[in-house]
Design a protein around this motif. Structure first.
Motif, mmCIF file in Angstrom:
data_model
loop_
_atom_site.group_PDB
_atom_site.id
_atom_site.type_symbol
_atom_site.label_atom_id
_atom_site.label_comp_id
_atom_site.label_asym_id
_atom_site.label_seq_id
_atom_site.Cartn_x
_atom_site.Cartn_y
_atom_site.Cartn_z
ATOM 1 N N VAL A 169 0.897 -1.146 0.000
ATOM 2 C CA VAL A 169 0.000 0.000 0.000
ATOM 3 C C VAL A 169 0.938 1.199 0.000
ATOM 4 O O VAL A 169 1.634 1.430 0.991
ATOM 5 N N GLY A 170 1.005 1.908 -1.118
ATOM 6 C CA GLY A 170 2.010 2.959 -1.267
ATOM 7 C C GLY A 170 3.388 2.321 -1.208
ATOM 8 O O GLY A 170 3.677 1.376 -1.922
ATOM 9 N N GLU A 171 4.231 2.810 -0.316
ATOM 10 C CA GLU A 171 5.573 2.270 -0.156
ATOM 11 C C GLU A 171 5.650 1.204 0.936
ATOM 12 O O GLU A 171 6.694 0.602 1.155
ATOM 13 N N THR A 172 4.547 0.960 1.636
ATOM 14 C CA THR A 172 4.539 0.044 2.768
ATOM 15 C C THR A 172 4.228 -1.382 2.319
ATOM 16 O O THR A 172 3.181 -1.637 1.719
ATOM 17 N N VAL A 173 5.131 -2.313 2.620
ATOM 18 C CA VAL A 173 4.908 -3.722 2.308
ATOM 19 C C VAL A 173 3.897 -4.270 3.318
ATOM 20 O O VAL A 173 4.089 -4.152 4.525
ATOM 21 N N VAL A 174 2.822 -4.845 2.806
ATOM 22 C CA VAL A 174 1.777 -5.380 3.686
ATOM 23 C C VAL A 174 1.732 -6.907 3.674
ATOM 24 O O VAL A 174 1.200 -7.520 4.591
ATOM 25 N N LEU A 175 2.293 -7.526 2.640
ATOM 26 C CA LEU A 175 2.316 -8.976 2.541
ATOM 27 C C LEU A 175 3.532 -9.388 1.730
ATOM 28 O O LEU A 175 3.842 -8.764 0.717
ATOM 29 N N GLU A 176 4.210 -10.428 2.194
ATOM 30 C CA GLU A 176 5.295 -11.053 1.430
ATOM 31 C C GLU A 176 5.017 -12.539 1.403
ATOM 32 O O GLU A 176 4.584 -13.109 2.418
ATOM 33 N N GLY A 177 5.248 -13.153 0.269
ATOM 34 C CA GLY A 177 4.989 -14.580 0.200
ATOM 35 C C GLY A 177 5.810 -15.289 -0.844
ATOM 36 O O GLY A 177 6.254 -14.712 -1.829
ATOM 37 N N ILE A 178 6.034 -16.561 -0.560
ATOM 38 C CA ILE A 178 6.640 -17.485 -1.522
ATOM 39 C C ILE A 178 5.586 -18.550 -1.789
ATOM 40 O O ILE A 178 5.102 -19.213 -0.866
ATOM 41 N N PHE A 179 5.205 -18.690 -3.046
ATOM 42 C CA PHE A 179 4.196 -19.657 -3.453
ATOM 43 C C PHE A 179 4.876 -20.721 -4.314
ATOM 44 O O PHE A 179 5.577 -20.390 -5.267
ATOM 45 N N ILE A 180 4.672 -21.973 -3.947
ATOM 46 C CA ILE A 180 5.134 -23.087 -4.764
ATOM 47 C C ILE A 180 3.898 -23.587 -5.510
ATOM 48 O O ILE A 180 2.921 -24.028 -4.891
ATOM 49 N N VAL A 181 3.933 -23.469 -6.822
ATOM 50 C CA VAL A 181 2.791 -23.890 -7.630
ATOM 51 C C VAL A 181 3.212 -25.027 -8.550
ATOM 52 O O VAL A 181 4.381 -25.149 -8.927
ATOM 53 N N PHE A 182 2.235 -25.863 -8.878
ATOM 54 C CA PHE A 182 2.495 -27.038 -9.695
ATOM 55 C C PHE A 182 1.639 -27.000 -10.938
ATOM 56 O O PHE A 182 0.438 -26.692 -10.887
ATOM 57 N N VAL A 183 2.267 -27.346 -12.055
ATOM 58 C CA VAL A 183 1.555 -27.467 -13.325
ATOM 59 C C VAL A 183 1.147 -28.930 -13.472
ATOM 60 O O VAL A 183 1.976 -29.835 -13.333
ATOM 61 N N LEU A 184 -0.144 -29.159 -13.710
ATOM 62 C CA LEU A 184 -0.649 -30.505 -13.925
ATOM 63 C C LEU A 184 -0.952 -30.693 -15.395
ATOM 64 O O LEU A 184 -1.464 -29.792 -16.060
ATOM 65 N N GLU A 185 -0.632 -31.869 -15.876
ATOM 66 C CA GLU A 185 -0.949 -32.199 -17.256
ATOM 67 C C GLU A 185 -2.429 -32.518 -17.340
ATOM 68 O O GLU A 185 -2.999 -33.118 -16.442
ATOM 69 N N GLU A 186 -3.053 -32.095 -18.426
ATOM 70 C CA GLU A 186 -4.466 -32.423 -18.629
ATOM 71 C C GLU A 186 -4.571 -33.902 -18.978
ATOM 72 O O GLU A 186 -3.811 -34.428 -19.766
ATOM 73 N N GLU A 187 -5.500 -34.553 -18.308
ATOM 74 C CA GLU A 187 -5.719 -35.979 -18.587
ATOM 75 C C GLU A 187 -6.480 -36.107 -19.888
ATOM 76 O O GLU A 187 -7.452 -35.404 -20.139
ATOM 77 N N GLU A 188 -6.017 -37.021 -20.689
ATOM 78 C CA GLU A 188 -6.683 -37.268 -21.975
ATOM 79 C C GLU A 188 -7.877 -38.162 -21.744
ATOM 80 O O GLU A 188 -7.802 -39.146 -21.011
ATOM 81 N N ASN A 189 -8.990 -37.839 -22.361
ATOM 82 C CA ASN A 189 -10.187 -38.685 -22.267
ATOM 83 C C ASN A 189 -10.007 -39.885 -23.183
ATOM 84 O O ASN A 189 -9.699 -39.738 -24.358
ATOM 85 N N GLN A 190 -10.199 -41.070 -22.611
ATOM 86 C CA GLN A 190 -10.026 -42.285 -23.423
ATOM 87 C C GLN A 190 -11.307 -43.018 -23.572
ATOM 88 O O GLN A 190 -12.158 -43.040 -22.787
#
Length: 190
Positions: A169-190
């Protein structure tokens, strides 16, 4: 000896430059930077045909890359800038409905949702899930505040990506975070 009005010319030139580099600067912040009243900044903007903050936010949207991981209505906050696969910036205006009634302090889940949705949005994939997070709330946020969230991709290994997020907010840091995200492969419909 300086000519009368040269301060105004200097201020307006720098005002234009500052707003080109950071269109999210508030009139109050600009007034403080130049040591003039808010009304003076508004008059300068009017003379220079520079729109108010809300209009500047709309025109700052530069979606050169399309977001694949979220629907347009799933991002919390307004997307201001994004380069999918690299970084993103969003803005969230805190409304009274987002705060605790007793003290008008924003509820943490709104700030978290803005950060998390932006961390997912910058990943170049169809299915992205948050796997692990480390978030620190650093300062309270009040009703009426504008929260600017910046997310940037750090390391990538396989389907795992580390995203660093900072909200201010302006120059003030209000939140810091490290997010670990994962990419999932789309499952093929069989």
């Amino acid at each position: 000896m300086t000519k009368r009005g040269s301060g105004k010319v200097f201020r307006q030139k720098n005002l234009t430059r500052y707003l080109q580099n950071n269109p999210l600067l508030k009139d109050e912040e600009l007034a403080g930077m130049f040591g003039v009243s808010i009304q003076t900044i508004r008059l300068d903007r009017s003379e220079l045909n520079i729109p108010e903050l809300r209009e500047r936010m709309k025109t700052a949207l530069q979606t050169n890359n399309s977001v694949r991981s979220l629907g347009s209505d799933e991002l919390v906050g307004d997307l201001l800038d994004i380069k999918v696969g690299s970084f993103g910036v969003s803005l969230l205006k805190i409304t009274p409905e987002m705060t605790l009634r007793k003290n008008q302090v924003a509820r943490g889940h709104h700030l978290f949702a803005q950060a998390n949705s932006l961390a997912v949005a910058i990943i170049d994939a169809e299915i992205v899930l948050t796997g692990d997070i480390r978030v620190r709330f650093k300062h309270q946020v009040k009703s009426g505040d504008l929260v600017v969230c910046r997310a940037e991709i750090g390391s990538q290994k396989g389907n795992r990506t580390t995203v660093r997020v900072i909200s201010q907010v302006g120059e003030t840091v209000v939140l810091e975070g490290i997010f670990i995200v994962f990419v999932l492969e789309e499952e093929e419909n069989q």
